[in-house]
Design a protein around this motif. Structure first.
Motif, PDB file in Angstrom:
ATOM      1  N   LEU A 102       0.827  -1.208   0.000  1.00 39.38           N
ATOM      2  CA  LEU A 102       0.000   0.000   0.000  1.00 39.38           C
ATOM      3  C   LEU A 102       0.862   1.259   0.000  1.00 39.38           C
ATOM      4  O   LEU A 102       0.480   2.279  -0.573  1.00 39.38           O
ATOM      5  N   THR A 170      -4.229  -4.175  -3.081  1.00 42.63           N
ATOM      6  CA  THR A 170      -3.391  -3.021  -2.748  1.00 42.63           C
ATOM      7  C   THR A 170      -3.190  -2.109  -3.955  1.00 42.63           C
ATOM      8  O   THR A 170      -3.189  -0.882  -3.818  1.00 42.63           O
ATOM      9  N   TYR A 173      -5.793   0.823  -5.186  1.00 45.58           N
ATOM     10  CA  TYR A 173      -5.789   2.185  -4.653  1.00 45.58           C
ATOM     11  C   TYR A 173      -4.906   3.128  -5.468  1.00 45.58           C
ATOM     12  O   TYR A 173      -5.037   4.351  -5.357  1.00 45.58           O
ATOM     13  N   VAL A 180     -11.553   5.754  -6.313  1.00 42.26           N
ATOM     14  CA  VAL A 180     -11.501   5.730  -4.844  1.00 42.26           C
ATOM     15  C   VAL A 180     -11.786   7.108  -4.277  1.00 42.26           C
ATOM     16  O   VAL A 180     -12.576   7.261  -3.327  1.00 42.26           O
ATOM     17  N   THR A 184     -14.919   8.009  -1.881  1.00 36.03           N
ATOM     18  CA  THR A 184     -14.614   8.255  -0.461  1.00 36.03           C
ATOM     19  C   THR A 184     -14.271   9.709  -0.147  1.00 36.03           C
ATOM     20  O   THR A 184     -14.297  10.107   1.019  1.00 36.03           O
ATOM     21  N   LEU A 188      -4.814   8.047  -0.731  1.00 35.55           N
ATOM     22  CA  LEU A 188      -3.818   7.494   0.178  1.00 35.55           C
ATOM     23  C   LEU A 188      -2.856   8.556   0.704  1.00 35.55           C
ATOM     24  O   LEU A 188      -2.128   8.300   1.672  1.00 35.55           O
ATOM     25  N   ARG A 196      -6.494   3.770   7.687  1.00 30.19           N
ATOM     26  CA  ARG A 196      -7.741   2.989   7.671  1.00 30.19           C
ATOM     27  C   ARG A 196      -7.690   1.929   6.576  1.00 30.19           C
ATOM     28  O   ARG A 196      -8.168   0.806   6.763  1.00 30.19           O
ATOM     29  N   THR A 197      -7.122   2.302   5.444  1.00 25.17           N
ATOM     30  CA  THR A 197      -6.998   1.357   4.336  1.00 25.17           C
ATOM     31  C   THR A 197      -6.110   0.185   4.742  1.00 25.17           C
ATOM     32  O   THR A 197      -6.464  -0.983   4.526  1.00 25.17           O
ATOM     33  N   ASN A 200      -7.971  -2.053   7.284  1.00 26.83           N
ATOM     34  CA  ASN A 200      -9.081  -2.835   6.734  1.00 26.83           C
ATOM     35  C   ASN A 200      -8.599  -3.928   5.794  1.00 26.83           C
ATOM     36  O   ASN A 200      -9.098  -5.066   5.854  1.00 26.83           O
ATOM     37  N   VAL A 201      -7.650  -3.620   4.932  1.00 30.53           N
ATOM     38  CA  VAL A 201      -7.140  -4.636   4.012  1.00 30.53           C
ATOM     39  C   VAL A 201      -6.436  -5.739   4.793  1.00 30.53           C
ATOM     40  O   VAL A 201      -6.628  -6.932   4.525  1.00 30.53           O
TER      41      VAL A 201
END
Length: 212
Positions: A102, A170, A173, A180, A184, A188, A196-197, A200-201
């Motif tokens: 990420l 990953t 994003y 995204v 949202t 990133l 948060r990403t 959650n992932v």
């Protein structure tokens, strides 16, 4: 005299390295927007601040420049997988791999999108790298995951499909950053959204491979 010559040689080497990196950065910017067929070397040279003749001195064709950019991207893209460590606990290693992937999506979105474009086109200029270094690295790391599964440290999953899932999730994003952000309202680059990403992932993948 010898010291002066060494210093001059070192400065020339640094200047050449900086110029080549400027060309590669400009090429990444241009290729990621227009693709290889829509990019002109004049565009790259202008963006890099060099003449077209100078660019061709280092990279003799547009295809050679494109392959150099793609190899640099592949090195960035594979760095997290190379860092995947057998000596860590399995879930810790996989959590860390997800975070690193990420971070690549956050820090190198253009590179990720260009790599995706190359894959969609069938990787005509990168197939040797994919079937060589990439395949060998994936096989080595898959063997680690398979050993963890066989030892009962992970739920029974196919290592290749686990790696593919991490890649797909990953890289989404970066490759679909516009989507995204539209959904949202964040990217990133927003530290809170990035964390948060990651959380959650990690949770969704880890819970799927945790031993029950």
């Amino acid at each position: 005299m010898a010291q002066d010559a060494t210093k001059k040689s070192g400065k020339r080497s640094q200047a050449v390295s900086a110029k080549k990196q400027a060309i590669l950065s400009a090429a990444l910017n241009t290729f990621s927007q227009y693709g290889i067929h829509g990019t002109r070397l004049e565009q790259v040279a202008e963006l890099a601040g060099v003449s077209k003749t100078n660019l061709l001195y280092y990279y003799p064709s547009k295809e050679a420049l494109y392959v150099a950019v793609m190899r640099q991207i592949l090195a960035i893209w594979l760095a997290p997988l190379k860092a995947f460590r057998e000596d860590l606990a399995p879930l810790v290693a996989i959590r860390e791999y997800i975070r690193l992937k990420l971070e690549v999506s956050r820090d190198y979105p253009q590179a990720s999108r260009l790599f995706c474009l190359e894959m969609l086109q069938g990787a005509p200029l990168l197939m040797n790298e994919l079937t060589g270094d990439l395949k060998a690295l994936v096989e080595a790391k898959s063997a680690i995951i398979a050993a963890w599964v066989n030892a009962g440290k992970l739920a029974p999953v196919d290592p290749h499909h686990l790696i593919f899932m991490i890649w797909a999730t990953t890289q989404h994003y970066a490759d679909f950053a516009t989507q995204v952000e539209a959904v949202t309202g964040a990217t990133l680059q927003d530290e809170a959204f990035f964390q948060r990403t990651v959380d959650n992932v990690q949770q969704m993948i880890i819970e799927g491979i945790r031993v029950r």
